[in-house]
Design a protein around this motif. Structure first.
Motif, mmCIF file in Angstrom:
data_model
loop_
_atom_site.group_PDB
_atom_site.id
_atom_site.type_symbol
_atom_site.label_atom_id
_atom_site.label_comp_id
_atom_site.label_asym_id
_atom_site.label_seq_id
_atom_site.Cartn_x
_atom_site.Cartn_y
_atom_site.Cartn_z
ATOM 1 N N ASN A 29 0.817 -1.220 0.000
ATOM 2 C CA ASN A 29 0.000 0.000 0.000
ATOM 3 C C ASN A 29 0.853 1.273 0.000
ATOM 4 O O ASN A 29 0.641 2.156 -0.825
ATOM 5 C CB ASN A 29 -0.944 0.008 1.199
ATOM 6 N N GLY A 30 1.852 1.351 0.910
ATOM 7 C CA GLY A 30 2.667 2.561 0.984
ATOM 8 C C GLY A 30 3.585 2.733 -0.210
ATOM 9 O O GLY A 30 3.501 3.739 -0.935
ATOM 10 N N LEU A 31 4.459 1.763 -0.457
ATOM 11 C CA LEU A 31 5.428 1.888 -1.549
ATOM 12 C C LEU A 31 4.770 1.789 -2.914
ATOM 13 O O LEU A 31 5.097 2.555 -3.827
ATOM 14 C CB LEU A 31 6.518 0.823 -1.397
ATOM 15 N N VAL A 32 3.869 0.825 -3.079
ATOM 16 C CA VAL A 32 3.157 0.711 -4.354
ATOM 17 C C VAL A 32 2.350 1.977 -4.613
ATOM 18 O O VAL A 32 2.344 2.514 -5.732
ATOM 19 C CB VAL A 32 2.235 -0.527 -4.362
ATOM 20 N N GLY A 33 1.684 2.489 -3.573
ATOM 21 C CA GLY A 33 0.892 3.707 -3.745
ATOM 22 C C GLY A 33 1.742 4.897 -4.155
ATOM 23 O O GLY A 33 1.390 5.635 -5.084
ATOM 24 N N LEU A 34 2.866 5.110 -3.462
ATOM 25 C CA LEU A 34 3.750 6.230 -3.815
ATOM 26 C C LEU A 34 4.337 6.065 -5.209
ATOM 27 O O LEU A 34 4.432 7.040 -5.975
ATOM 28 C CB LEU A 34 4.875 6.340 -2.792
ATOM 29 N N SER A 35 4.721 4.843 -5.567
ATOM 30 C CA SER A 35 5.299 4.602 -6.889
ATOM 31 C C SER A 35 4.283 4.908 -7.992
ATOM 32 O O SER A 35 4.604 5.591 -8.977
ATOM 33 C CB SER A 35 5.775 3.150 -6.998
ATOM 34 N N LEU A 36 3.067 4.406 -7.832
ATOM 35 C CA LEU A 36 2.041 4.654 -8.847
ATOM 36 C C LEU A 36 1.635 6.121 -8.889
ATOM 37 O O LEU A 36 1.404 6.686 -9.975
ATOM 38 C CB LEU A 36 0.814 3.778 -8.572
ATOM 39 N N GLN B 109 1.633 4.656 -17.125
ATOM 40 C CA GLN B 109 2.817 3.813 -17.243
ATOM 41 C C GLN B 109 2.406 2.368 -17.530
ATOM 42 O O GLN B 109 1.312 1.940 -17.171
ATOM 43 C CB GLN B 109 3.654 3.868 -15.960
ATOM 44 N N THR B 110 3.307 1.634 -18.169
ATOM 45 C CA THR B 110 3.024 0.244 -18.512
ATOM 46 C C THR B 110 3.982 -0.686 -17.769
ATOM 47 O O THR B 110 5.066 -0.286 -17.362
ATOM 48 C CB THR B 110 3.165 0.008 -20.023
ATOM 49 N N PHE B 111 3.547 -1.922 -17.608
ATOM 50 C CA PHE B 111 4.371 -2.941 -16.981
ATOM 51 C C PHE B 111 3.974 -4.293 -17.564
ATOM 52 O O PHE B 111 2.954 -4.407 -18.262
ATOM 53 C CB PHE B 111 4.212 -2.945 -15.458
ATOM 54 N N ASN B 112 4.778 -5.302 -17.313
ATOM 55 C CA ASN B 112 4.531 -6.638 -17.828
ATOM 56 C C ASN B 112 3.456 -7.312 -16.980
ATOM 57 O O ASN B 112 3.696 -7.653 -15.820
ATOM 58 C CB ASN B 112 5.824 -7.462 -17.810
ATOM 59 N N LEU B 113 2.285 -7.491 -17.558
ATOM 60 C CA LEU B 113 1.149 -8.037 -16.819
ATOM 61 C C LEU B 113 1.419 -9.454 -16.317
ATOM 62 O O LEU B 113 1.026 -9.818 -15.207
ATOM 63 C CB LEU B 113 -0.092 -8.029 -17.713
ATOM 64 N N GLN B 114 2.122 -10.255 -17.112
ATOM 65 C CA GLN B 114 2.404 -11.638 -16.706
ATOM 66 C C GLN B 114 3.277 -11.689 -15.460
ATOM 67 O O GLN B 114 3.106 -12.561 -14.607
ATOM 68 C CB GLN B 114 3.079 -12.383 -17.859
ATOM 69 N N GLY B 115 4.213 -10.751 -15.344
ATOM 70 C CA GLY B 115 5.073 -10.719 -14.165
ATOM 71 C C GLY B 115 4.289 -10.384 -12.911
ATOM 72 O O GLY B 115 4.424 -11.051 -11.872
ATOM 73 N N ASN C 272 10.275 6.277 -15.075
ATOM 74 C CA ASN C 272 9.424 5.543 -16.008
ATOM 75 C C ASN C 272 9.862 4.092 -16.182
ATOM 76 O O ASN C 272 9.702 3.520 -17.257
ATOM 77 C CB ASN C 272 9.364 6.241 -17.375
ATOM 78 N N ASN C 273 10.388 3.500 -15.130
ATOM 79 C CA ASN C 273 10.704 2.076 -15.143
ATOM 80 C C ASN C 273 9.824 1.397 -14.105
ATOM 81 O O ASN C 273 10.287 0.906 -13.077
ATOM 82 C CB ASN C 273 12.182 1.838 -14.848
ATOM 83 N N LEU C 274 8.509 1.403 -14.375
ATOM 84 C CA LEU C 274 7.557 0.866 -13.411
ATOM 85 C C LEU C 274 7.746 -0.630 -13.208
ATOM 86 O O LEU C 274 7.452 -1.147 -12.130
ATOM 87 C CB LEU C 274 6.123 1.159 -13.877
ATOM 88 N N GLN C 275 8.250 -1.327 -14.233
ATOM 89 C CA GLN C 275 8.454 -2.763 -14.093
ATOM 90 C C GLN C 275 9.426 -3.076 -12.960
ATOM 91 O O GLN C 275 9.188 -3.969 -12.150
ATOM 92 C CB GLN C 275 8.982 -3.355 -15.403
ATOM 93 N N ARG C 276 10.525 -2.335 -12.887
ATOM 94 C CA ARG C 276 11.484 -2.560 -11.796
ATOM 95 C C ARG C 276 10.843 -2.232 -10.457
ATOM 96 O O ARG C 276 11.060 -2.938 -9.470
ATOM 97 C CB ARG C 276 12.740 -1.718 -12.008
ATOM 98 N N GLY D 165 -2.046 -4.106 -17.038
ATOM 99 C CA GLY D 165 -0.747 -3.810 -17.628
ATOM 100 C C GLY D 165 -0.464 -2.324 -17.739
ATOM 101 O O GLY D 165 0.579 -1.931 -18.262
ATOM 102 N N LYS D 166 -1.396 -1.492 -17.248
ATOM 103 C CA LYS D 166 -1.202 -0.041 -17.255
ATOM 104 C C LYS D 166 -1.565 0.522 -15.887
ATOM 105 O O LYS D 166 -2.390 -0.043 -15.174
ATOM 106 C CB LYS D 166 -2.060 0.616 -18.344
ATOM 107 N N SER D 167 -0.967 1.646 -15.532
ATOM 108 C CA SER D 167 -1.236 2.246 -14.228
ATOM 109 C C SER D 167 -1.377 3.748 -14.360
ATOM 110 O O SER D 167 -0.926 4.355 -15.342
ATOM 111 C CB SER D 167 -0.110 1.924 -13.241
#
Length: 364
Positions: free
Chosen positions: A117-124, A134-140, A280-284, A341-343
């Motif tokens: 919640n905290g880190l994911v929320g701040l990142s998004l 932003q996009t990310f690999n949905l399968q991952g 813009n490296n949301l996957q990482r 796959g998008k945020s």
């Protein structure tokens, strides 16, 4: 880089060694009572900052290995390094302080709430504010959640419904099953992440900006990473004494000790996740956050249960009703927000709302 330059570029390592020598020269009684409450508070702040500095050193050299080895190996090394620190600290607190049957559970729950919640929320949120979408690999992301959800529910919610022992605990047979299941599933996931389905965890911007940390060799980064972890291991026992004393003396909520450990462990990793989202490296960022949450369950539950067996102490893993509801809501929201796959920033706001709910419930 020449060897003398390496030695002079690691002040955090020397600070960690100096802090270890200083705190081990003080008797345990002085660490808790001191000459006044302000002295005890000052010692806690000094200890916290020394361990935090060492933690950032671990993350910096894990980032260096990420440059050398590429993704997802770099992120995996970072995650395993940080969660190893978490396991070490929990073990130190459990073995040093007075017996607290819910300590491991409290730390794991705090880590899950802070990460999911905290880190994911701040990142998004910050990533969405700067890059709109932003996009990310949905399968991952689905692979992380596909393992995280059953492990979290079986480890932290199922104990409240078993009937062979008292609520919140497992019988010895159930403990053995849970430990084996966690280890097997997590090791299988690591195999998938690093070999068969490595492409699931690589996004379009799979080469993050690590600030030039890849200038050293793999062996040098590895050695320095290990050396930075040594003061953390040594200082964990002293932190355990102070936290255990402080929570009991102040009459603070029991969950507060778990949150302190979680914040200390996750601070450097959280900075790496937020920085990745901003460039813009949301996957990482997702690999760090969801990988950290999964590693917390996969590694910490077996460690806590095994410590309980070795010390013949009761370990309570089952969350109370409010915490269980908040965990289920967090997992449900994560499934929805990582399903396209998008945020965007609004998804970040949702996660942050749940994080602030977690903070309020600790104190009320």
């Amino acid at each position: 880089m020449k060897h003398p330059s390496v030695l002079t570029s690691e002040p955090g390592l020397y600070a960690g060694i100096a802090a270890s020598v200083f705190f081990y020269s003080l008797c345990t009684r002085y660490l808790t009572t001191g000459s006044s409450a302000w002295v005890s508070l000052g010692l806690f702040i000094l200890l916290f900052l020394a361990m935090l500095w060492s933690s950032f050193g671990v993350v910096r050299h894990a980032d260096g290995l990420a440059v050398q080895l590429g993704e997802p190996y770099g992120t995996l090394i970072l995650t395993l390094s940080v969660i190893s620190i978490e396991v070490i600290m929990i073990s130190a607190v459990m073995l040093t302080g007075s017996h607290n049957p819910t300590l491991g559970r409290d730390v794991m729950f705090s880590v899950l709430m802070i990460v999911l919640n905290g880190l994911v929320g701040l990142s998004l949120l910050l990533g969405g504010m700067r890059h709109v979408e932003q996009t990310f690999n949905l399968q991952g992301a689905n692979s992380f959640l596909g393992i995280l959800i059953p492990l979290a529910v079986l480890g932290l919610i199922l104990p409240n419904f078993t009937e062979s022992t008292r609520a919140g605990t497992f019988s010895i047979e159930q403990v053995v099953f849970l430990v084996v299941m966690n280890v097997v599933l997590y090791v299988a996931f690591l195999g998938m992440q690093t070999m068969r389905h490595r492409n699931y965890f690589i996004g379009e911007n799979d080469e993050p900006d690590h600030g030039g940390e890849g200038r050293l060799s793999v062996s040098t980064h590895t050695l320095l990473l290990v050396f930075y972890m040594i003061p953390i291991v040594l200082l964990s026992k002293k932190l355990a004494v102070i936290v255990d004393y402080g929570v009991s003396e102040l009459g603070a909520p029991g969950d507060l000790g778990g949150m302190i450990v979680a914040i200390l462990v996750l601070s450097p990793e959280g900075m790496a996740a937020i920085k990745a989202a901003q460039v813009n490296n949301l996957q990482r960022s997702i690999n760090i956050c969801l990988g950290s949450a999964l590693a917390t369950i996969g590694m910490t539950i077996p460690a806590v249960l095994l410590i309980g067996i070795m010390t013949s102490n009761t370990i309570v893993l089952g969350l109370n009703n409010v915490e269980a509801l908040l965990l289920m809501l967090t997992l449900l929201v994560s499934m929805v927000n990582f399903s396209s796959g998008k945020s965007n920033l609004f998804q970040g706001v949702t996660h942050l709302t749940l994080f602030f709910c977690f903070i309020i419930l600790i104190f009320d």
